[in-house]
Enzyme design. Sequence first.
Site, PDB file in Angstrom:
ATOM      1  N   LYS A 238       0.861  -1.188   0.000  1.00 22.35           N
ATOM      2  CA  LYS A 238       0.000   0.000   0.000  1.00 22.35           C
ATOM      3  C   LYS A 238       0.889   1.226   0.000  1.00 22.35           C
ATOM      4  O   LYS A 238       2.036   1.175   0.463  1.00 22.35           O
ATOM      5  CB  LYS A 238      -0.888   0.000   1.246  1.00 22.35           C
ATOM      6  CG  LYS A 238      -2.104   0.882   1.144  1.00 22.35           C
ATOM      7  CD  LYS A 238      -3.251   0.232   0.399  1.00 22.35           C
ATOM      8  CE  LYS A 238      -4.382   1.201   0.178  1.00 22.35           C
ATOM      9  NZ  LYS A 238      -5.562   0.522  -0.394  1.00 22.35           N
TER      10      LYS A 238
ATOM     11  N   ASP B 219      -6.953   4.588  -4.638  1.00 26.00           N
ATOM     12  CA  ASP B 219      -7.600   4.440  -3.331  1.00 26.00           C
ATOM     13  C   ASP B 219      -8.206   5.825  -3.045  1.00 26.00           C
ATOM     14  O   ASP B 219      -8.416   6.609  -3.984  1.00 26.00           O
ATOM     15  CB  ASP B 219      -6.586   4.012  -2.248  1.00 26.00           C
ATOM     16  CG  ASP B 219      -7.245   3.599  -0.930  1.00 26.00           C
ATOM     17  OD1 ASP B 219      -7.802   2.502  -0.862  1.00 26.00           O
ATOM     18  OD2 ASP B 219      -7.227   4.383   0.037  1.00 26.00           O
TER      19      ASP B 219
HETATM   20  P1  NDP Z   1     -12.765   7.947  -2.843  1.00 26.97           P
HETATM   21  O1  NDP Z   1     -11.723   8.954  -2.616  1.00 26.97           O
HETATM   22  O2  NDP Z   1     -13.263   7.725  -4.217  1.00 26.97           O
HETATM   23  O3  NDP Z   1     -14.025   8.223  -1.924  1.00 26.97           O
HETATM   24  C1  NDP Z   1     -13.920   8.316  -0.542  1.00 26.97           C
HETATM   25  C2  NDP Z   1     -15.248   8.783   0.023  1.00 26.97           C
HETATM   26  O4  NDP Z   1     -15.197   8.712   1.451  1.00 26.97           O
HETATM   27  C3  NDP Z   1     -15.571  10.222  -0.323  1.00 26.97           C
HETATM   28  O5  NDP Z   1     -16.954  10.382  -0.388  1.00 26.97           O
HETATM   29  C4  NDP Z   1     -14.979  10.974   0.867  1.00 26.97           C
HETATM   30  O6  NDP Z   1     -15.590  12.227   1.110  1.00 26.97           O
HETATM   31  C5  NDP Z   1     -15.287  10.026   1.993  1.00 26.97           C
HETATM   32  N1  NDP Z   1     -14.280  10.168   3.068  1.00 26.97           N
HETATM   33  C6  NDP Z   1     -12.934  10.116   2.952  1.00 26.97           C
HETATM   34  N2  NDP Z   1     -12.335  10.324   4.136  1.00 26.97           N
HETATM   35  C7  NDP Z   1     -13.324  10.503   5.014  1.00 26.97           C
HETATM   36  C8  NDP Z   1     -13.348  10.746   6.400  1.00 26.97           C
HETATM   37  N3  NDP Z   1     -12.212  10.869   7.115  1.00 26.97           N
HETATM   38  N4  NDP Z   1     -14.581  10.859   6.996  1.00 26.97           N
HETATM   39  C9  NDP Z   1     -15.726  10.741   6.278  1.00 26.97           C
HETATM   40  N5  NDP Z   1     -15.740  10.496   4.944  1.00 26.97           N
HETATM   41  C10 NDP Z   1     -14.568  10.382   4.337  1.00 26.97           C
HETATM   42  O7  NDP Z   1     -12.177   6.574  -2.233  1.00 26.97           O
HETATM   43  P2  NDP Z   1     -12.633   5.077  -2.533  1.00 26.97           P
HETATM   44  O8  NDP Z   1     -14.097   5.027  -2.752  1.00 26.97           O
HETATM   45  O9  NDP Z   1     -11.715   4.511  -3.528  1.00 26.97           O
HETATM   46  O10 NDP Z   1     -12.282   4.363  -1.130  1.00 26.97           O
HETATM   47  C11 NDP Z   1     -13.214   4.304  -0.050  1.00 26.97           C
HETATM   48  C12 NDP Z   1     -12.796   3.189   0.908  1.00 26.97           C
HETATM   49  O11 NDP Z   1     -12.784   1.943   0.214  1.00 26.97           O
HETATM   50  C13 NDP Z   1     -11.394   3.327   1.514  1.00 26.97           C
HETATM   51  O12 NDP Z   1     -11.401   2.753   2.808  1.00 26.97           O
HETATM   52  C14 NDP Z   1     -10.549   2.465   0.596  1.00 26.97           C
HETATM   53  O13 NDP Z   1      -9.355   2.025   1.229  1.00 26.97           O
HETATM   54  C15 NDP Z   1     -11.512   1.314   0.360  1.00 26.97           C
HETATM   55  N6  NDP Z   1     -11.243   0.503  -0.827  1.00 26.97           N
HETATM   56  C16 NDP Z   1     -11.153   1.080  -2.065  1.00 26.97           C
HETATM   57  C17 NDP Z   1     -10.938   0.285  -3.176  1.00 26.97           C
HETATM   58  C18 NDP Z   1     -10.949   0.834  -4.559  1.00 26.97           C
HETATM   59  O14 NDP Z   1     -10.914   0.035  -5.498  1.00 26.97           O
HETATM   60  N7  NDP Z   1     -11.045   2.129  -4.762  1.00 26.97           N
HETATM   61  C19 NDP Z   1     -10.703  -1.166  -3.036  1.00 26.97           C
HETATM   62  C20 NDP Z   1     -10.914  -1.682  -1.702  1.00 26.97           C
HETATM   63  C21 NDP Z   1     -11.140  -0.845  -0.644  1.00 26.97           C
HETATM   64  P3  NDP Z   1     -14.960  13.580   0.498  1.00 26.97           P
HETATM   65  O15 NDP Z   1     -15.415  13.610  -0.919  1.00 26.97           O
HETATM   66  O16 NDP Z   1     -15.523  14.628   1.362  1.00 26.97           O
HETATM   67  O17 NDP Z   1     -13.472  13.437   0.648  1.00 26.97           O
END
Ligand code: NDP
Length: 443
Positions: A125, A165
């Site tokens: 990571k 991510d």
């Molecule tokens: P994105 O950046 O596309 O989206 C993240 C979302 O979560 C946004 O809506 C963001 O809001 C919100 N967010 C981020 N940080 C916080 C916080 N501290 N408190 C509240 N909301 C928060 O990321 P992903 O969708 O890619 O990833 C989301 C999760 O899924 C993570 O845990 C990631 O590790 C996990 N994941 C992702 C994969 C992938 O393929 N992308 C694969 C497996 C797991 P805002 O827009 O306000 O920042």
Amino acid sequence: MSYLERMREIVKVRNPHEDEFLQAVTEVIESLEPVFARFPEFEETNILERIIEPERQIIFRVPWVDDQGRVHVNRGFRVQYNSAIGPYKGGIRFHPSVNLSIIKFLGFSQVFKNALTGLPLGGGKGGADFDPKGKSEMEIMRFCQSFMTELYRHLGPDTDVPAGDIGVGAREVGYLFGQYRRICNEFTGVFTGKGLSYGGSLVRKEATGFGLVYFVSEMLKAQNKSFDQATVIVSGSGNVATYACQKAQELGAKVVAMSDSNGFIYDPEGIKLDTVKEIKEVQRERIKKYADIHKGARYTEGSRGIWQVPCDIALPCATQNEIYEEDAKALIKNGCYCVGEGANMPTTPSAIKLFLENSILFAPGKAANAGGVATSGLEMTQNSQRLPWSAEEVDSRLRTIMCNIYQDCAAAIDEYGLNSLVEAANIVGFVKVARAMLEQGVI
Ligand code: NDP
């Protein structure tokens, strides 16, 4: 003191102040008693201490220049955790909260998740404490180029293959891949989640969210339940959340709430996903805007309030530690019977305990969100073959992989006499990696 207790002490002493990392390691160690009882060779070869320690941790300076000519410095990370079963594989996160503890917890979990997919993928990571919010297109590009100017020397299609991510989507992957290709003078599948015009895979963008819903569907099916007619809430509105919402809706669910880091929207008529995509993917705006467009919807400041919304199924898809014990209590009180983790470690240990004590169907992220990396594995195969597959083919393989992960975990529950999919996912992933390490000697 037992071997497992000793390992817990060692990891605490060796990694002080790394709360998220210790949380992730403790959960795995707590699951492993039946494994060490059955395979004494794992203790004899001290496999656990070796698995907990990353193979390599790289921390580097990322200097970049903003549009006003000011110089900024961020900190970049890549933790190459374990390559016993394949090249290091795992996403890159750009978020101001990123530190070594967060990258190590994500890398450690990735090792077992990748093993669960059945594909030859090691775990790693990376990321930076850079905040893409409010930055111009050119600032994002310069940051990505600077980040890759250091990271490239540690990557390679058979060495380490990152992906996106939080904060790293198609735009950032494009800039990162472009800089890698330029420096190395080679076009190889060194990144996944690439654009379709330069070697990306169909369905990769949707894969984590779709895979989550496929996994949860299998879990529900075993209890004669389904997404059809279910009321669902999805936290986040990024990549994972958007496509989890889309697939749940396709299967007949009514998704009534989504969020971002500022607050959440509640739409009793059901979320109009096209509006969310337009706001988050195209305009890169706040979810709040949704309530200005759809008058029947309500916006509430504060993202954790989403767990107060009554639902049948909750899909946390934003970030780590977003469901605390109080949130779990509210979900249970309001009739929620199923929680599927799309994010990595979104549920705190005490909230997980509460869900399990109340017989809530609980799908741990390590298994349930493995669809993203699984499809990244399929992207790597397509890149090696120099042949793109159809959306139907990728989606069907993704669905099969998610069903297999569920079946493998369900079988482990019977085999080891376990109480939950949390323990099962940890055990199935761990045993696969530990066996491979054992056969390869002390390295
Ligand atoms: P994105 O950046 O596309 O989206 C993240 C979302 O979560 C946004 O809506 C963001 O809001 C919100 N967010 C981020 N940080 C916080 C916080 N501290 N408190 C509240 N909301 C928060 O990321 P992903 O969708 O890619 O990833 C989301 C999760 O899924 C993570 O845990 C990631 O590790 C996990 N994941 C992702 C994969 C992938 O393929 N992308 C694969 C497996 C797991 P805002 O827009 O306000 O920042």
